[in-house]
Design a protein around this motif. Structure first.
Motif, PDB file in Angstrom:
ATOM      1  N   ARG A 618      29.292  27.037 -23.083  1.00 10.02           N
ATOM      2  CA  ARG A 618      30.568  26.712 -22.455  1.00 10.02           C
ATOM      3  C   ARG A 618      31.720  26.916 -23.422  1.00 10.02           C
ATOM      4  N   GLY A 619      31.511  26.624 -24.699  1.00 12.86           N
ATOM      5  CA  GLY A 619      32.613  26.670 -25.661  1.00 12.86           C
ATOM      6  C   GLY A 619      32.612  27.893 -26.534  1.00 12.86           C
ATOM      7  N   ALA A 620      31.821  28.928 -26.170  1.00  9.92           N
ATOM      8  CA  ALA A 620      31.769  30.157 -26.971  1.00  9.92           C
ATOM      9  C   ALA A 620      31.461  29.844 -28.431  1.00  9.92           C
ATOM     10  N   GLY A 621      30.647  28.828 -28.633  1.00  8.24           N
ATOM     11  CA  GLY A 621      30.269  28.440 -29.993  1.00  8.24           C
ATOM     12  C   GLY A 621      28.835  28.808 -30.286  1.00  8.24           C
ATOM     13  N   ARG A 622      28.254  28.095 -31.232  1.00  7.01           N
ATOM     14  CA  ARG A 622      26.863  28.349 -31.570  1.00  7.01           C
ATOM     15  C   ARG A 622      26.207  27.068 -32.058  1.00  7.01           C
ATOM     16  N   VAL A 623      24.898  27.092 -32.114  1.00  6.74           N
ATOM     17  CA  VAL A 623      24.114  25.941 -32.536  1.00  6.74           C
ATOM     18  C   VAL A 623      23.388  26.283 -33.823  1.00  6.74           C
ATOM     19  N   VAL A 624      23.460  25.380 -34.794  1.00  5.81           N
ATOM     20  CA  VAL A 624      22.734  25.527 -36.058  1.00  5.81           C
ATOM     21  C   VAL A 624      21.826  24.315 -36.195  1.00  5.81           C
ATOM     22  N   ALA A 625      20.561  24.567 -36.508  1.00  3.66           N
ATOM     23  CA  ALA A 625      19.594  23.475 -36.639  1.00  3.66           C
ATOM     24  C   ALA A 625      19.053  23.445 -38.068  1.00  3.66           C
ATOM     25  N   PRO A 626      19.825  22.945 -39.026  1.00  2.00           N
ATOM     26  CA  PRO A 626      19.366  22.929 -40.422  1.00  2.00           C
ATOM     27  C   PRO A 626      18.450  21.730 -40.688  1.00  2.00           C
ATOM     28  N   ASP A 627      17.689  21.816 -41.777  1.00  6.69           N
ATOM     29  CA  ASP A 627      17.006  20.612 -42.239  1.00  6.69           C
ATOM     30  C   ASP A 627      18.022  19.762 -43.003  1.00  6.69           C
ATOM     31  N   LEU A 628      17.625  18.551 -43.359  1.00  7.54           N
ATOM     32  CA  LEU A 628      18.588  17.646 -43.988  1.00  7.54           C
ATOM     33  C   LEU A 628      19.086  18.175 -45.325  1.00  7.54           C
ATOM     34  N   ASP A 629      18.192  18.796 -46.104  1.00 14.23           N
ATOM     35  CA  ASP A 629      18.612  19.322 -47.407  1.00 14.23           C
ATOM     36  C   ASP A 629      19.593  20.478 -47.257  1.00 14.23           C
ATOM     37  N   GLY A 630      19.543  21.179 -46.140  1.00 15.68           N
ATOM     38  CA  GLY A 630      20.410  22.334 -45.955  1.00 15.68           C
ATOM     39  C   GLY A 630      21.616  22.073 -45.085  1.00 15.68           C
ATOM     40  N   LEU A 631      21.848  20.805 -44.707  1.00 17.01           N
ATOM     41  CA  LEU A 631      22.966  20.507 -43.816  1.00 17.01           C
ATOM     42  C   LEU A 631      24.302  20.875 -44.446  1.00 17.01           C
TER      43      LEU A 631
END
Length: 646
Positions: A618-631
């Motif tokens: 809906r927002g022309a964005g994207r999703v990133v699913a990092p681990d906690l160390d890589g946030l």
């Protein structure tokens, strides 16, 4: 001028490495971000230690270990045991001397020895006037008297043992005179007389008996009272029979009852002058190594000193400071290394305060200063940039423009370039080209170099971070704070034209500064009100219409709350269609402002994954699913990439 080098004997080591303020600040910042107050974090750092410096907990453990070792290894009947052995040796030697003699005198003497009372003290007393036949027996009995005198004096005077190593009539008389003068001095002081001159004369005549080198009567009283109280605690720790026997034996010290009388007077004067000393307690010793009366008094003094050190190291009393730790006592009990550790901890605390890393707020609480937050941000950002392997602050656009900022690089001029000339390099190129032909210097188009510039676009950044209880429960609290700290430091130091707004959202959303977010404590609160957070993000973007809009969301749960027009937050789990509609409507509003919403999804919840995918579409964005160390690396990298692409 000549110089001499040798070992350093006094004060801190001038060649010791400086305290690691950066490491200390990182440790304090980590604890603060986990929910501790700055004061508690500082205390925890001092308890743990830093680097190779042992902390207060380890020093305290060693203090209690030494205290326990003293009690486990020793017992207090050493003087009684040794006197009994010397008495038996004297009696055996005397009987061997008398046995071959057939005279009535020999039989009478044997009868005297057989009639001695069984108690050691009583037997020693009854033998005071006995005329010994055996030289070995006479010597052993004299050793008993000297031993008792030595133990009695050593129990009251710390430096007496060496002075008593070679006793003779002259040494005995000197000690008796010292005791008489000392009691006269203390009695005058007790009456309130001016004793300065009397004290000076006393130290001039008898100073060798006092290695503490007291400078005033009060210091002398302090040293003597501590030792006398320790001797009394030795007596208190014995059984009633042992206590009575030892007291009776001490009347034979040096074969002169006046010594015991002088010591009794000394104890009475000291009790009157220092009633606050511990005169009544006792300690249980359970070891096998017998201690003499003087050694027992020293052991008791050591225990008292260790108890005082434990209290100083605990820092639990009002107004406690690390400067309160008695470094000389710590050296005596635990060695030089321990005092070095304590000194470095005190230096670390002093430097943290003196360099403005910790400051007091208006209500008196200890807080991290802006300087400390900058250093923390620098450390965190350095780790993040290292993780994404990017040059710090790199934000070049794909092309150079005349209205941009200088990059420091140059390149040959090309047709259509409007950048300013780099005059020194252009002249240098012309000189190099014409020197080989010996012609006059003239310029050619090929000599011209221009200065490269880069366009810099201003951005309005809204970082929305989830502060619901699940972030704490699942260990995401500190990584979230470190991420915000890194992004804040990057923007404040490298891209100062950008406008950053930090927004937290739980049941409600609110804007915070970096100091508030760093020190924020987790609270039990249900609700993930992303709708409210995006409302605040939209307000921030509208306040900067000339800036590129950037919205970053860090969350571990789908929205479960939304804001009603009257300002009330409505919570429901599982989420409702009303909450989802309101949240997505706010995403649509941000899209109209030209903002794309990047969501950093923490966790693998299927409903969360489905929602953020919908939000991204809906927002022309994207999703990133990092681990906690890589946030942190993911958020900073996305911010930099977003800025480059725009």
């Amino acid at each position: 001028m000549s110089y001499r080098y040798g070992p350093w004997h006094e004060g801190p080591d001038p060649l010791a490495p400086p305290v690691d303020l950066r490491g200390a600040l990182e440790a304090i910042g980590r604890d603060v971000m986990e929910g501790s107050s700055p004061r508690a974090a500082l205390q925890e750092l001092l308890r743990r230690g830093e680097g190779t410096t042992r902390g207060l907990d380890e020093l305290t453990r060693r203090v209690w270990e030494r205290r326990s070792r003293i009690q486990r290894r020793h017992r207090l009947d050493g003087t009684l045991t040794e006197v009994r052995e010397l008495l038996d040796r004297a009696l055996d030697a005397e009987r061997r001397e008398l046995f071959p003699d057939p005279s009535d005198d020999a039989r009478f003497r044997e009868a005297q020895l057989d009639a001695l009372p069984p108690g050691t003290a009583a037997a020693v007393r009854d033998l005071a006037d006995y005329d010994w036949r055996s030289s070995e027996a006479r010597e052993a009995y004299q050793r008993i008297r000297d031993k008792l005198g030595s133990e009695l004096m050593e129990s009251r005077f710390q430096g007496m043992k060496q002075a008593l190593s070679e006793m003779g009539p002259q040494e005995t008389e000197r000690i008796r005179e010292m005791m008489a003068d000392l009691n006269a001095l203390l009695l005058s002081h007790l009456r309130g007389d001016d004793t300065d001159d009397q004290f000076a004369a006393f130290m001039r005549d008898h100073g060798e008996f006092f290695p503490e080198n007291p400078q005033t009567v009060e210091e002398l009283v302090d040293a003597l009272a501590a030792r006398s109280a320790a001797a009394q605690r030795v007596m208190n720790s014995m059984s009633a029979a042992q206590r009575a026997e030892l007291a009776e034996l001490m009347g034979n010290a040096f074969g002169d009852p006046r010594f015991a009388e002088q010591v009794s007077t000394l104890d009475a004067n000291l009790r009157a002058l220092r009633p606050g000393e511990d005169w009544t307690s006792s300690t249980r010793f359970r070891g096998d190594n017998p201690l003499g009366f003087g050694e027992g008094a020293q052991a008791m003094a050591d225990l008292a000193e260790l108890d005082a050190l434990a209290e100083q190291l605990a820092q639990s009393y009002p107004g406690a400071r690390l400067e309160d730790i008695d470094l000389e006592a710590l050296t005596r009990q635990l060695g030089e290394e321990s005092s070095v550790d304590a000194r470095r901890l005190a230096e670390l605390e002093r430097e943290l305060r003196s360099q403005g890393l910790l400051e007091r707020s208006a209500d008196g609480t200890l807080t991290l200063s802006p300087k400390a937050l900058r250093r923390l941000g620098e450390t965190v950002l350095s780790e993040v940039i290292g993780a994404i392997r990017a040059r710090r602050g790199e934000r070049d656009t794909a092309r150079a423009g005349a209205a941009g900022e200088l990059t420091g690089s140059t390149r040959p001029w090309q047709f259509g370039d409007t950048e300013p000339w780099d005059v020194p390099r252009t002249v240098r190129n012309a000189l190099l080209r014409t020197m080989s032909t010996n012609d006059n210097v003239h310029f050619d188009v090929s000599d011209v170099e221009v200065v490269e510039t880069e366009e810099r676009a201003r951005a309005a950044v809204a970082l929305c971070v989830d502060t619901s209880w699940s972030m704490i429960q699942d260990g995401r609290w500190v990584p979230m704070k470190r991420t915000a700290l890194a992004l804040h430091h990057l923007i404040r130091t490298r891209f100062r034209a950008d406008a950053l707004q930090l927004i937290t959202f739980g049941r409600h959303a609110s804007t915070v500064d970096i100091g508030e977010l760093t020190a924020m404590e987790g609270v039990w609160e249900q609700g993930t009100n992303l709708h409210h957070a995006l409302l605040l993000a939209g307000r921030h973007l509208r306040r900067h219409p000339d800036a590129q809009p950037v919205v970053l969301v860090v969350t571990d749960g789908e929205p479960t709350a939304h804001l009603e027009p009257d300002g009330e937050a409505v919570f429901h789990y599982p989420t409702t269609q009303s909450t989802l509609r309101k949240t997505l409507a706010e995403v649509d509003s941000l899209a109209k402002l030209g903002a794309s919403v990047t969501v950093f999804r923490l966790g693998d919840d299927p409903s969360l994954a489905a929602f953020v995918d919908l939000l991204a579409r809906r927002g022309a964005g994207r999703v990133v699913a990092p681990d906690l160390d890589g946030l942190g690396a993911a958020v900073v990298s996305d911010y930099l990439s977003n800025r480059r692409s725009r």
